[in-house]
Scaffold this motif. Structure first.
Motif, PDB file in Angstrom:
ATOM      1  N   LYS A 452     -23.627  80.479  51.195  1.00 48.94           N
ATOM      2  CA  LYS A 452     -23.716  81.887  50.807  1.00 48.94           C
ATOM      3  C   LYS A 452     -25.069  82.201  50.173  1.00 48.94           C
ATOM      4  O   LYS A 452     -25.423  83.370  50.008  1.00 48.94           O
ATOM      5  N   THR A 534     -20.332  82.917  56.583  1.00 50.19           N
ATOM      6  CA  THR A 534     -20.503  83.357  55.189  1.00 50.19           C
ATOM      7  C   THR A 534     -21.527  84.478  55.060  1.00 50.19           C
ATOM      8  O   THR A 534     -21.939  84.811  53.943  1.00 50.19           O
ATOM      9  N   TYR A 536     -21.987  87.643  54.469  1.00 50.67           N
ATOM     10  CA  TYR A 536     -21.433  88.912  53.991  1.00 50.67           C
ATOM     11  C   TYR A 536     -21.690  89.045  52.495  1.00 50.67           C
ATOM     12  O   TYR A 536     -21.962  88.062  51.798  1.00 50.67           O
ATOM     13  N   GLN A 537     -21.640  90.287  52.033  1.00 50.05           N
ATOM     14  CA  GLN A 537     -21.802  90.575  50.617  1.00 50.05           C
ATOM     15  C   GLN A 537     -20.425  90.600  49.955  1.00 50.05           C
ATOM     16  O   GLN A 537     -19.542  91.351  50.359  1.00 50.05           O
ATOM     17  N   GLU A 538     -20.254  89.781  48.946  1.00 50.59           N
ATOM     18  CA  GLU A 538     -18.966  89.736  48.252  1.00 50.59           C
ATOM     19  C   GLU A 538     -18.803  90.919  47.313  1.00 50.59           C
ATOM     20  O   GLU A 538     -19.769  91.430  46.752  1.00 50.59           O
ATOM     21  N   LEU A 554     -10.250  85.633  47.941  1.00 46.84           N
ATOM     22  CA  LEU A 554     -11.204  85.452  49.035  1.00 46.84           C
ATOM     23  C   LEU A 554     -11.525  83.978  49.224  1.00 46.84           C
ATOM     24  O   LEU A 554     -11.558  83.476  50.354  1.00 46.84           O
ATOM     25  N   GLU A 558     -11.261  81.319  52.280  1.00 44.17           N
ATOM     26  CA  GLU A 558     -12.426  80.538  52.703  1.00 44.17           C
ATOM     27  C   GLU A 558     -12.149  79.037  52.712  1.00 44.17           C
ATOM     28  O   GLU A 558     -12.895  78.275  53.334  1.00 44.17           O
ATOM     29  N   ARG A 598      -9.989  86.849  55.344  1.00 46.80           N
ATOM     30  CA  ARG A 598     -11.420  86.814  55.022  1.00 46.80           C
ATOM     31  C   ARG A 598     -12.150  87.990  55.665  1.00 46.80           C
ATOM     32  O   ARG A 598     -12.989  88.650  55.032  1.00 46.80           O
ATOM     33  N   THR A 602     -13.838  91.210  53.468  1.00 45.39           N
ATOM     34  CA  THR A 602     -15.306  91.302  53.472  1.00 45.39           C
ATOM     35  C   THR A 602     -15.841  92.404  54.381  1.00 45.39           C
ATOM     36  O   THR A 602     -17.001  92.802  54.235  1.00 45.39           O
ATOM     37  N   GLN A 603     -15.021  92.903  55.313  1.00 47.04           N
ATOM     38  CA  GLN A 603     -15.499  93.902  56.271  1.00 47.04           C
ATOM     39  C   GLN A 603     -14.849  95.270  56.098  1.00 47.04           C
ATOM     40  O   GLN A 603     -15.385  96.272  56.572  1.00 47.04           O
ATOM     41  N   LYS A 609      -8.773  97.470  49.769  1.00 45.50           N
ATOM     42  CA  LYS A 609      -9.276  96.418  50.652  1.00 45.50           C
ATOM     43  C   LYS A 609      -8.175  95.809  51.517  1.00 45.50           C
ATOM     44  O   LYS A 609      -8.441  95.252  52.585  1.00 45.50           O
TER      45      LYS A 609
END
Length: 673
Positions: A452, A534, A536-538, A554, A558, A598, A602-603, A609
């Motif tokens: 990450k 990995t 993506y912005q958490e 999350l 993972e 996941r 993240t998307q 969420k």
């Protein structure tokens, strides 16, 4: 494109999906990579495959063959149409008991094949850690090996014939042919004829053959997946001095679906091994002592010679299923060698055990060597098999990353190679994980990295580059059995030299001029440090339940590294995963639920969420049995995650009438009784 995909779907006997759910589920395999495919196909017939090929050719798309999706190097990841044959191409076609051969479709599970073959007194030797769910097609694509290769060889040694569909739609069977038959094939005006003509022209050059022999891995290294195995074609009656016929199956095996689409496989089988067996579990205070012993113990008739280090052993302490399997571990070894012996009778086995123990006493490198028998052996080997999955149980962002985990060198080179490797690890302040088929000179060496972070990705590339150079120094194989895929393909030119690499490119272009089959692998490689799962912005994700043991929900998702233990069938034992066992659909696996969780967390750009119909669909058939919490080597507890999801989802969506009826079923049952 959606309209054209709909038209294609209507033409297939099987299914074609291009919704976000299926594309997200098939964007990853068991590697660190993620690429969203154009669509996912489940062909039922060879005709379906030919229609997919035509569509790809007409639309400038590509096809990514896939079975169980347990590949570690990114072989099953791509932006074309993923073609999953694990659903319908699952037939064991025929057995020839006298010739000791079997014909299968690519979606047959390795362990289930051997269960079928047992009454015939036969079995398929290569034995990977994923054998209860990996499929023969994937084993051919990767040239898989496993624990038994020192006795029974690798998949390439067992493939006699392949029925394939070439990139222009030709159906072609490859098998052993004489030089006279080769000349007849070269005379035909077909793609098959062009392939044989090209290979005959290229490999007839003495200069080309000399370059291959000088640059490819040492011939005594039997685990070798370095590009296309042109070196395996040289020792034949056509290009060498032996009477061995030419068989292009040797080239296709390990080609990762980049040259042809396989629809049927004929395998050479072995007689079942002797039933009486024992394992001597040698314990070592240092890794160096363990490796120094390998050459000595390999003088004995071992069936397996496997190594585990203390990092993997420590992982088992925290696993509900595998902690009891540590019963034989004495003290705190830095490394173990599991040395298997077999004989027809218990009496014949005893002198073999005594001789091996005498060697261990003479070398004086080990401090304990208990002998395991019966069910103890199965427990020890299951502990070893779980190793790769257990590495995913590391909590947090630091993970043991597959990038240099597949190197193989000649046995005499092993101690010095590992010393230089350790120097590289020290240079990068790394503590590596050592997990090895030591008897074959293959070490699954994994650095622990945080992909990450920019620093972690930089280390990912730098460490891989340095180890590639070290492997080349020893004329080893940078890919022993896990394949080149994305992670190692861009280092192939370094490994085999520019002239040989250009030969591989010409072979690919001859087989597949429009680059339809699995692009980005072996030749014209994609960058090994891009398209990571990995990327993506958490964001902060609040939950009702506590996921502190995984550092948040999350990171719970993972923990799934894609090893696919949840794809094992009901015949393999255990409970995980009952929904997949019922439907045989990837979306009903624990892996799919973790992947989709996941993806959504993240998307998803919604305020809630967890507000996702796709996530609801993958959780729908989860019965909350919690088998994943104990049987998954990474302890990916999707039952608890489902409870959290439903709580959060109901904040946006009210419970349905069906849900309310089930919730109050006791009340209504009383009224109706």
């Amino acid at each position: 494109m959606d309209e054209r995909l709909q038209q294609l779907a209507a033409q297939l006997d099987g299914a074609l999906h291009f919704d976000w759910l299926h594309k997200a589920l098939y964007a990853t395999d068991a590697s660190v990579y993620r690429k969203t495919p154009l669509a996912v196909a489940f062909p039922k017939t060879v005709s379906d495959i030919k229609k997919l090929i035509k569509f790809a050719a007409d639309e400038g798309a590509s096809l990514i063959p896939r079975t169980a999706g347990t590949s570690l190097a990114g072989q099953c990841v791509g932006d074309g149409i993923v073609v999953d044959v694990s659903k319908h191409f699952t037939q064991i076609i025929s057995v020839d008991e006298k010739a000791r051969t079997v014909k299968v479709q690519p979606g047959v599970v390795r362990d289930e094949l051997n269960t079928f073959l047992e009454p015939y007194g036969l079995f398929f030797g290569p034995n990977t850690s994923t054998s209860n769910r990996c499929m023969i097609g994937g084993m051919v694509g990767n040239n898989s090996s496993g624990t038994t290769s020192i006795k029974y060889g690798v998949t390439r040694d067992k493939v006699l014939a392949l029925k394939t569909v070439l990139s222009n739609g030709e159906e072609v069977s490859f098998s052993a042919i004489s030089e006279a038959t080769l000349k007849q094939k070269c005379a035909t005006e077909t793609l098959e004829g062009a392939i044989y003509t090209m290979l005959y022209s290229e490999l007839s050059s003495e200069t080309t053959r000399a370059e291959i022999q000088a640059q490819f891995p040492k011939p005594e290294i039997h685990r070798r997946n370095t590009g296309y195995a042109v070196d395996a074609l040289l020792d034949t009656e056509v290009f060498g001095t032996t009477e061995t016929p030419l068989n292009l199956c040797n080239l296709l095996c390990g080609s990762e679906g980049t040259l042809a689409f396989t629809t049927e496989i004929t395998l050479q089988l072995d007689v079942l091994p002797p039933r009486e067996r024992a394992i001597v579990a040698a314990h070592y205070h240092t890794l160096e002592a363990c490796l120094d012993d390998v050459n000595h113990v390999m003088q004995h008739p071992l069936f397996t010679c496997e190594m585990m280090d203390d990092v993997i052993l420590d992982c088992t302490k925290h696993n509900k299923k595998f902690e009891p399997y540590r019963f034989f571990v004495e003290g705190a070894p830095k490394a173990l060698l599991l040395l298997e012996l077999r004989a027809d009778t218990a009496a014949a086995l005893l002198p073999q055990i005594a001789a091996l123990q005498a060697t261990l006493n003479d070398t004086a490198q080990s401090y304990a060597a208990p002998v395991l028998t019966g069910k103890e052996i199965d427990m020890a080997m299951e502990l070893r098999k779980a190793g790769l999955g257990l590495l995913g149980n590391m909590v947090g962002d630091q993970k043991a990353v597959a990038c240099i985990e597949d190197t193989a060198v000649a046995l005499p080179d092993l101690p010095s190679y590992i010393r230089e490797f350790s120097t590289i690890m020290e240079k990068y302040d790394q503590k590596a994980v050592y997990y090895a088929h030591a008897g074959a000179g293959e070490l699954h060496l994994r650095p622990i990295l945080n992909l990450k972070s920019d620093e972690g990705v930089e280390l990912f590339r730098n460490i891989t580059t340095d180890v590639a150079q070290l492997t080349k120094k020893y004329r080893g194989s940078f890919s022993g059995e896990h394949g080149d895929g994305i992670v190692r393909a861009e280092f192939l030119e370094m490994q085999i030299g520019t002239e040989n690499f250009e030969l591989l490119r010409r072979i690919k272009n001859c087989f597949d001029p429009n680059n339809i089959y699995n692009p980005g692998k072996i030749t014209d490689a994609w960058p090994m440090d891009k398209s990571l799962r990995t990327d993506y912005q958490e964001q902060e994700i609040s939950t009702k339940l506590s996921f502190d043991d995984s550092k948040g929900i999350l990171r719970l998702a993972e923990k799934c590294n894609g090893s696919g233990d949840c794809r094992k069938s009901e015949h393999a034992g255990g409970m995980m995963c009952p929904s997949y066992q019922a439907t045989k659909n990837e979306k009903d696996t624990t892996r799919a639920r973790a992947n989709m969780l996941r993806e959504v967390l993240t998307q998803n750009d919604r305020n809630n969420k967890f507000d996702s119909e796709a996530l609801k669909e993958v959780f729908d058939l989860c019965i909350g049995c919690k088998a994943c919490a104990s049987e998954c080597p990474s302890n990916v507890d999707m039952a608890t995650a489902k409870s959290e999801f439903l709580y959060q989802y109901r904040k946006t969506h009210k419970a349905s009438k069906a849900d309310l009826l089930v919730a109050k079923s006791t009340h209504y049952n009383k009224l109706g009784s």
